[in-house]
Design a protein around this motif. Sequence first.
Motif, PDB file in Angstrom:
ATOM      1  N   PHE A   1     -42.114   7.023  -0.111  1.00 50.61           N
ATOM      2  CA  PHE A   1     -43.245   6.887   0.795  1.00 50.61           C
ATOM      3  C   PHE A   1     -42.883   7.411   2.188  1.00 50.61           C
ATOM      4  CE2 PHE A   1     -45.203   4.088   4.089  1.00 50.61           C
ATOM      5  CZ  PHE A   1     -46.466   4.656   4.044  1.00 50.61           C
ATOM      6  N   ASP A   2     -43.801   8.204   2.739  1.00 51.23           N
ATOM      7  CA  ASP A   2     -43.735   8.744   4.092  1.00 51.23           C
ATOM      8  C   ASP A   2     -42.779   9.929   4.247  1.00 51.23           C
ATOM      9  OD1 ASP A   2     -45.298   8.393   6.338  1.00 51.23           O
ATOM     10  OD2 ASP A   2     -43.708   7.383   7.447  1.00 51.23           O
ATOM     11  N   ASP A   3     -42.089  10.327   3.175  1.00 49.60           N
ATOM     12  CA  ASP A   3     -41.260  11.531   3.254  1.00 49.60           C
ATOM     13  C   ASP A   3     -42.162  12.731   3.534  1.00 49.60           C
ATOM     14  OD1 ASP A   3     -38.892  10.242   2.686  1.00 49.60           O
ATOM     15  OD2 ASP A   3     -38.705  11.025   0.635  1.00 49.60           O
ATOM     16  N   ARG A   4     -41.670  13.634   4.338  1.00 54.76           N
ATOM     17  CA  ARG A   4     -42.344  14.909   4.577  1.00 54.76           C
ATOM     18  C   ARG A   4     -41.621  15.946   3.733  1.00 54.76           C
ATOM     19  NH1 ARG A   4     -45.992  14.645   8.589  1.00 54.76           N
ATOM     20  NH2 ARG A   4     -45.860  12.840   9.951  1.00 54.76           N
ATOM     21  N   LEU A   5     -42.375  16.576   2.849  1.00 55.52           N
ATOM     22  CA  LEU A   5     -41.796  17.517   1.901  1.00 55.52           C
ATOM     23  C   LEU A   5     -42.344  18.923   2.129  1.00 55.52           C
ATOM     24  CD1 LEU A   5     -42.229  15.329  -1.312  1.00 55.52           C
ATOM     25  CD2 LEU A   5     -40.233  15.444   0.211  1.00 55.52           C
ATOM     26  N   THR A   6     -41.533  19.899   1.798  1.00 50.76           N
ATOM     27  CA  THR A   6     -41.958  21.288   1.809  1.00 50.76           C
ATOM     28  C   THR A   6     -42.060  21.736   0.360  1.00 50.76           C
ATOM     29  OG1 THR A   6     -40.799  21.671   3.887  1.00 50.76           O
ATOM     30  CG2 THR A   6     -41.419  23.616   2.600  1.00 50.76           C
ATOM     31  N   VAL A   7     -43.231  22.242  -0.001  1.00 52.69           N
ATOM     32  CA  VAL A   7     -43.442  22.757  -1.356  1.00 52.69           C
ATOM     33  C   VAL A   7     -43.504  24.275  -1.251  1.00 52.69           C
ATOM     34  CG1 VAL A   7     -44.868  22.706  -3.427  1.00 52.69           C
ATOM     35  CG2 VAL A   7     -44.753  20.678  -1.946  1.00 52.69           C
ATOM     36  N   HIS A   8     -42.493  24.927  -1.799  1.00 51.26           N
ATOM     37  CA  HIS A   8     -42.432  26.384  -1.838  1.00 51.26           C
ATOM     38  C   HIS A   8     -43.106  26.858  -3.119  1.00 51.26           C
ATOM     39  CE1 HIS A   8     -39.420  26.517   1.397  1.00 51.26           C
ATOM     40  NE2 HIS A   8     -38.930  25.418   0.831  1.00 51.26           N
ATOM     41  N   ALA A   9     -43.797  27.980  -3.037  1.00 51.68           N
ATOM     42  CA  ALA A   9     -44.464  28.525  -4.224  1.00 51.68           C
ATOM     43  C   ALA A   9     -44.362  30.038  -4.221  1.00 51.68           C
ATOM     44  CB  ALA A   9     -45.933  28.107  -4.252  1.00 51.68           C
TER      45      ALA A   9
ATOM     46  N   ARG B   1     -36.878  18.242   0.803  1.00 52.75           N
ATOM     47  CA  ARG B   1     -36.963  17.306   1.933  1.00 52.75           C
ATOM     48  C   ARG B   1     -35.813  17.672   2.862  1.00 52.75           C
ATOM     49  NH1 ARG B   1     -36.419  12.204  -0.429  1.00 52.75           N
ATOM     50  NH2 ARG B   1     -34.217  12.743  -0.571  1.00 52.75           N
ATOM     51  N   ASP B   2     -36.136  18.182   4.033  1.00 50.50           N
ATOM     52  CA  ASP B   2     -35.115  18.600   5.006  1.00 50.50           C
ATOM     53  C   ASP B   2     -34.063  19.512   4.366  1.00 50.50           C
ATOM     54  OD1 ASP B   2     -36.313  17.079   7.069  1.00 50.50           O
ATOM     55  OD2 ASP B   2     -35.248  15.278   6.385  1.00 50.50           O
ATOM     56  N   GLY B   3     -34.524  20.463   3.544  1.00 45.83           N
ATOM     57  CA  GLY B   3     -33.621  21.417   2.908  1.00 45.83           C
ATOM     58  C   GLY B   3     -32.968  20.937   1.623  1.00 45.83           C
ATOM     59  N   GLU B   4     -33.109  19.644   1.294  1.00 46.85           N
ATOM     60  CA  GLU B   4     -32.529  19.096   0.061  1.00 46.85           C
ATOM     61  C   GLU B   4     -33.509  19.304  -1.091  1.00 46.85           C
ATOM     62  OE1 GLU B   4     -31.234  14.780  -1.912  1.00 46.85           O
ATOM     63  OE2 GLU B   4     -32.349  14.825  -0.018  1.00 46.85           O
ATOM     64  N   LEU B   5     -33.024  19.833  -2.205  1.00 49.01           N
ATOM     65  CA  LEU B   5     -33.865  20.031  -3.382  1.00 49.01           C
ATOM     66  C   LEU B   5     -34.247  18.686  -3.986  1.00 49.01           C
ATOM     67  CD1 LEU B   5     -35.158  21.911  -5.489  1.00 49.01           C
ATOM     68  CD2 LEU B   5     -32.964  21.870  -6.709  1.00 49.01           C
ATOM     69  N   ILE B   6     -35.556  18.448  -4.085  1.00 45.39           N
ATOM     70  CA  ILE B   6     -36.083  17.211  -4.668  1.00 45.39           C
ATOM     71  C   ILE B   6     -36.535  17.469  -6.114  1.00 45.39           C
ATOM     72  CG2 ILE B   6     -37.933  15.474  -4.473  1.00 45.39           C
ATOM     73  CD1 ILE B   6     -35.804  15.299  -2.292  1.00 45.39           C
ATOM     74  N   ALA B   7     -37.215  18.607  -6.301  1.00 46.49           N
ATOM     75  CA  ALA B   7     -37.716  18.963  -7.634  1.00 46.49           C
ATOM     76  C   ALA B   7     -37.991  20.456  -7.663  1.00 46.49           C
ATOM     77  CB  ALA B   7     -38.992  18.191  -7.957  1.00 46.49           C
ATOM     78  N   GLU B   8     -38.040  20.989  -8.861  1.00 46.81           N
ATOM     79  CA  GLU B   8     -38.441  22.373  -9.053  1.00 46.81           C
ATOM     80  C   GLU B   8     -39.213  22.459 -10.357  1.00 46.81           C
ATOM     81  OE1 GLU B   8     -34.917  24.774  -9.093  1.00 46.81           O
ATOM     82  OE2 GLU B   8     -33.872  23.347 -10.370  1.00 46.81           O
ATOM     83  N   GLY B   9     -40.030  23.478 -10.472  1.00 43.50           N
ATOM     84  CA  GLY B   9     -40.815  23.594 -11.689  1.00 43.50           C
ATOM     85  C   GLY B   9     -41.621  24.868 -11.727  1.00 43.50           C
ATOM     86  N   SER B  10     -42.515  24.902 -12.703  1.00 50.37           N
ATOM     87  CA  SER B  10     -43.357  26.077 -12.878  1.00 50.37           C
ATOM     88  C   SER B  10     -44.645  25.676 -13.587  1.00 50.37           C
ATOM     89  CB  SER B  10     -42.627  27.136 -13.704  1.00 50.37           C
ATOM     90  OG  SER B  10     -42.346  26.641 -14.998  1.00 50.37           O
TER      91      SER B  10
END
Length: 137
Positions: free
Chosen positions: A71-79, A97-106
Amino acid sequence: MAFGFSTEVKVRFAETDAQGIAHHAVYLVWFEVARIEYLARFRGGYPELQAEGIEALTLHANVSFRAPARFDDRLTVHARCGDIRGARFRFDYRVERDGELIAEGSTDHACADARTLRPTRVPRWLVDEIAAAEPSV
């Protein structure tokens, strides 16, 4: 894999489970947010496709989780969009999250005639605009 597009999302309380971690299903929603914003840069994106009588259907989705988002994390979603062939196209995503990989997918998609749902080629204007934005396409 290089990503030339990203958007920001903030984990809402409603998106978390009893442990306070973002529920696995919400990642697909975040992928969709990024996909819609990515395509909006090109001649109106999804609304333009629909105005031309084309629907972009999702055929397959994949997510690999690397670290929890809370909750409240600010995430960057690259596409990025690629592998456009005939009616089909693919999006790849990276959530950080701040450059740390949280998830990846397609996600894999296909264009279809809105009335018949029969496959139809990705419109040339969209192929050309994505190719200009994604040099590897």
